[in-house]
Design a protein around this motif. Structure first.
Motif, mmCIF file in Angstrom:
data_model
loop_
_atom_site.group_PDB
_atom_site.id
_atom_site.type_symbol
_atom_site.label_atom_id
_atom_site.label_comp_id
_atom_site.label_asym_id
_atom_site.label_seq_id
_atom_site.Cartn_x
_atom_site.Cartn_y
_atom_site.Cartn_z
ATOM 1 N N ILE A 195 -8.357 -3.122 0.200
ATOM 2 C CA ILE A 195 -7.761 -1.844 0.596
ATOM 3 C C ILE A 195 -7.286 -1.071 -0.620
ATOM 4 C CG2 ILE A 195 -5.861 -0.769 1.855
ATOM 5 C CD1 ILE A 195 -5.996 -3.114 3.818
ATOM 6 N N ALA A 196 -6.611 -1.767 -1.547
ATOM 7 C CA ALA A 196 -6.118 -1.108 -2.747
ATOM 8 C C ALA A 196 -7.263 -0.557 -3.584
ATOM 9 C CB ALA A 196 -5.286 -2.092 -3.569
ATOM 10 N N SER A 197 -8.337 -1.313 -3.694
ATOM 11 C CA SER A 197 -9.486 -0.867 -4.483
ATOM 12 C C SER A 197 -10.151 0.339 -3.854
ATOM 13 C CB SER A 197 -10.501 -2.013 -4.625
ATOM 14 O OG SER A 197 -9.940 -3.092 -5.329
ATOM 15 N N ALA A 198 -10.265 0.324 -2.515
ATOM 16 C CA ALA A 198 -10.901 1.449 -1.822
ATOM 17 C C ALA A 198 -10.106 2.727 -2.016
ATOM 18 C CB ALA A 198 -11.052 1.124 -0.344
ATOM 19 N N VAL A 221 -13.037 -0.467 -9.329
ATOM 20 C CA VAL A 221 -12.499 0.527 -10.247
ATOM 21 C C VAL A 221 -12.263 -0.136 -11.593
ATOM 22 C CG1 VAL A 221 -11.393 1.937 -8.479
ATOM 23 C CG2 VAL A 221 -10.146 0.015 -9.460
ATOM 24 N N GLY A 222 -12.111 0.696 -12.622
ATOM 25 C CA GLY A 222 -11.872 0.151 -13.949
ATOM 26 C C GLY A 222 -12.941 0.597 -14.931
ATOM 27 N N ASP A 223 -12.883 0.041 -16.142
ATOM 28 C CA ASP A 223 -13.782 0.480 -17.207
ATOM 29 C C ASP A 223 -15.211 -0.009 -17.018
ATOM 30 O OD1 ASP A 223 -11.667 1.753 -18.399
ATOM 31 O OD2 ASP A 223 -11.152 0.030 -19.671
ATOM 32 N N SER A 224 -15.396 -1.067 -16.243
ATOM 33 C CA SER A 224 -16.733 -1.654 -16.119
ATOM 34 C C SER A 224 -17.247 -1.578 -14.693
ATOM 35 C CB SER A 224 -16.710 -3.116 -16.583
ATOM 36 O OG SER A 224 -15.795 -3.862 -15.800
ATOM 37 N N THR A 225 -17.002 -0.448 -14.044
ATOM 38 C CA THR A 225 -17.352 -0.337 -12.637
ATOM 39 C C THR A 225 -18.539 0.580 -12.397
ATOM 40 O OG1 THR A 225 -15.737 1.444 -12.361
ATOM 41 C CG2 THR A 225 -14.999 -0.798 -11.893
ATOM 42 N N PHE A 285 -18.502 -20.161 5.206
ATOM 43 C CA PHE A 285 -17.474 -19.137 5.287
ATOM 44 C C PHE A 285 -17.087 -18.719 3.886
ATOM 45 C CE2 PHE A 285 -17.358 -21.306 9.262
ATOM 46 C CZ PHE A 285 -17.011 -20.344 10.196
ATOM 47 N N GLN A 286 -16.528 -17.534 3.780
ATOM 48 C CA GLN A 286 -16.068 -17.067 2.490
ATOM 49 C C GLN A 286 -14.814 -16.245 2.658
ATOM 50 O OE1 GLN A 286 -18.635 -13.835 0.809
ATOM 51 N NE2 GLN A 286 -20.076 -14.533 2.357
ATOM 52 N N GLU A 287 -14.110 -16.012 1.555
ATOM 53 C CA GLU A 287 -12.818 -15.352 1.595
ATOM 54 C C GLU A 287 -12.971 -13.856 1.387
ATOM 55 O OE1 GLU A 287 -8.432 -15.839 -0.547
ATOM 56 O OE2 GLU A 287 -10.179 -16.964 -1.244
ATOM 57 N N LEU A 288 -12.324 -13.075 2.233
ATOM 58 C CA LEU A 288 -12.242 -11.628 2.073
ATOM 59 C C LEU A 288 -10.801 -11.292 1.719
ATOM 60 C CD1 LEU A 288 -13.431 -8.732 2.388
ATOM 61 C CD2 LEU A 288 -12.636 -8.811 4.762
ATOM 62 N N HIS A 289 -10.593 -10.749 0.510
ATOM 63 C CA HIS A 289 -9.250 -10.381 0.067
ATOM 64 C C HIS A 289 -8.886 -9.026 0.669
ATOM 65 C CE1 HIS A 289 -8.835 -13.692 -2.761
ATOM 66 N NE2 HIS A 289 -10.088 -13.472 -3.128
#
Length: 485
Positions: free
Chosen positions: A41-44, A297-301, A32-36
């Motif tokens: 949502i904020a990033s999308a 998002v951001g400078d390295s995206t 299993f793994q974690e989905l933030h």
């Protein structure tokens, strides 16, 4: 990026399932793994902002062995609709989602028709040969690169498409052109532009060449009736500071379609007229890419697209490419099965095999967003995922997705892993955000897979995001890096 990328051979037995509604750390389980949720949502939502262009780093001139250019997602450069405060941000995200899915449906329909040898009629004012059916439906290209065309170079955004075998841009004089973000390329202002004659060997490499006034003519049509037509030419293409001379490109004087602001298309298929095919001996048919995630998002995206033999890191897995004479442009791979939560789903390998007649099989495609599996395979896979997410609150399906969840109010959730089992042993385990995606900004997430009535499976770009993928055409392999990029 959340999630992990594992390439392994052993399977691990499922151990448990849980949900977190707070910001506390969740114990990590192997399967299993974690989905933030909130972060995703904020990033999308933030990803719809305009991308700030920067200069690309280039390599040497064409005498060198490698060229590299940045890759960005379409929605960062060309938002589909302005933000409307009165209707709220959800309507904007909703619009983007449905526009993307509508393009994706057209893309898949085009691929199916192409492999089914269906004839598509091109609505054009000039008739210079039978239609060339491309794998790209109107506006479905998901990722863009910034290149220079001509001398001096004119910057243009072009769609990258692993299912197409031609490079083209809109050109002046333009008898019919769609709207693009950059000025339309004018060959009269380029010192390196040279039209190709009808009798040249380059013209003969086109699938259906035409001839007008001694000049070679090309035509590429698409699954929804959109098209590009024009003159084939030799031109200089610039990647950052690297110059590649005498690239055969289509100079489109008559074009129809909604290509979301792009000037044209960079075909990365395995045919001789694609950009990869034209580089030929200079790169050995080798190229690699990393598709940046939609929500980053951001400078390295920015992602990357690199031509030439790039050394794969230790731990990468190589999977043989499979040829299909009916569709030589496509990159087929051997998929043996699917896994959920560390357990292999009971699906026959025959479902994913290519037949002797070239039907079925599994294609890796940068232009398709959502991965498709034949209906029976998809249903078994979906049911296994549902069984292991029984504690998640369900909601009704959205668009082509029939497995959706209401994660409103959750900070993060723990979800079962999703894995691709390739022939020969390698297992690719996807990051959580590569298979559970937000379809609005209210917390609705859906399993990003869909059924296909045909036998063809397509591994789309959502599932490829953030993974270093390298093609070695000369030796017939595709490699998956062991870490996210």
């Amino acid at each position: 990026m959340e999630g992990i990328l594992l390439l392994c051979v052993a399977l691990v037995i499922i151990t448990g399932f849980g949900i977190s509604g707070t910001a506390t750390t969740i114990t990590t389980y192997p399967d299993f793994q974690e989905l933030h949720v909130k972060q995703t949502i904020a990033s999308a939502s933030a990803a719809t902002k305009l991308y700030k262009e920067e200069d690309d780093d280039g390599g040497s001139e064409s005498g060198g062995a490698r060229w590299k250019v940045k890759v960005v997602h379409r929605d960062k450069i060309f938002p589909q609709a302005p933000y409307n405060k009165s209707s709220g941000s959800n309507s904007h995200h909703h619009h983007l989602f449905h526009a993307r899915i509508n393009r994706d449906v057209k893309r898949v329909d085009s691929l199916m028709r192409r492999l089914g040898n269906s004839k598509l009629v091109v609505n054009s004012a000039t008739d210079f040969g039978t239609e060339v059916v491309s794998g790209m439906a109107q506006g479905s290209g998901e990722y863009f690169v910034r290149i220079g065309v001509g001398s001096p170079p004119r910057s243009q955004y072009v769609v990258i498409d692993s299912g197409s075998d031609i490079v083209w841009v809109q050109c002046q004089p333009c008898s019919q052109c769609y709207q693009q973000s950059d000025p339309i390329f004018d060959p009269a202002h380029s010192a390196s532009y040279s039209g190709v004659s009808c009798t040249s060997t380059v013209c003969g490499r086109l699938q259906n060449p035409g001839c007008h006034a001694g000049r070679c003519r090309y035509e590429a049509s698409y699954g929804d009736g959109s098209y590009t037509q024009g003159t084939l030419a030799l031109e200089t293409v610039t990647f950052g500071r690297a110059l590649i001379r005498n690239v055969a490109i289509g100079c489109g004087h008559m074009n129809r379609g909604m290509f979301v602001g792009a000037a044209g298309l960079l075909g990365l298929g395995s045919g001789p007229m694609s950009f990869v095919g034209q580089l030929g001996g200079q790169t050995g048919g080798a190229f690699s890419y990393c598709l940046v995630s939609r929500g980053d998002v951001g400078d390295s995206t920015t992602g990357s697209l690199e031509f030439g033999r790039a050394a794969m890191p230790v731990g990468a897995a190589w999977v043989p490419l499979i040829r299909n004479q009916r569709a030589p442009s496509f990159y087929y791979v051997g998929l043996a099965g699917l896994g959920v939560g560390g357990m292999r789903v009971p699906i026959s390998e025959d479902v994913f095999r290519q037949t002797e007649l070239g039907d079925g099989g599994v294609v890796m495609d940068t232009g398709t967003a959502v991965t498709r599996f034949p209906t029976l395979a998809y249903q078994a896979f979906r049911d296994a995922f549902l069984q292991q997410t029984a504690n998640l609150p369900r909601v009704s399906g959205v668009s082509i997705f029939d497995t959706c969840y209401d994660l409103n109010g959750f900070v993060s959730v723990r979800v079962p892993t999703v894995s691709f089992y390739f022939s020969g042993g390698p297992i690719l385990t996807l990051p959580a955000r590569n298979f559970l995606i937000p379809v609005d900004d209210k917390g609705t997430f859906c399993l990003a897979f869909a059924p296909s009535a045909a036998g063809l499976s397509i591994i789309g770009n959502i599932q490829q995001e953030g993974i270093q993928i390298s093609f070695d055409g000369a030796n017939g392999f595709v490699g998956f890096g062991p870490n996210v990029c």
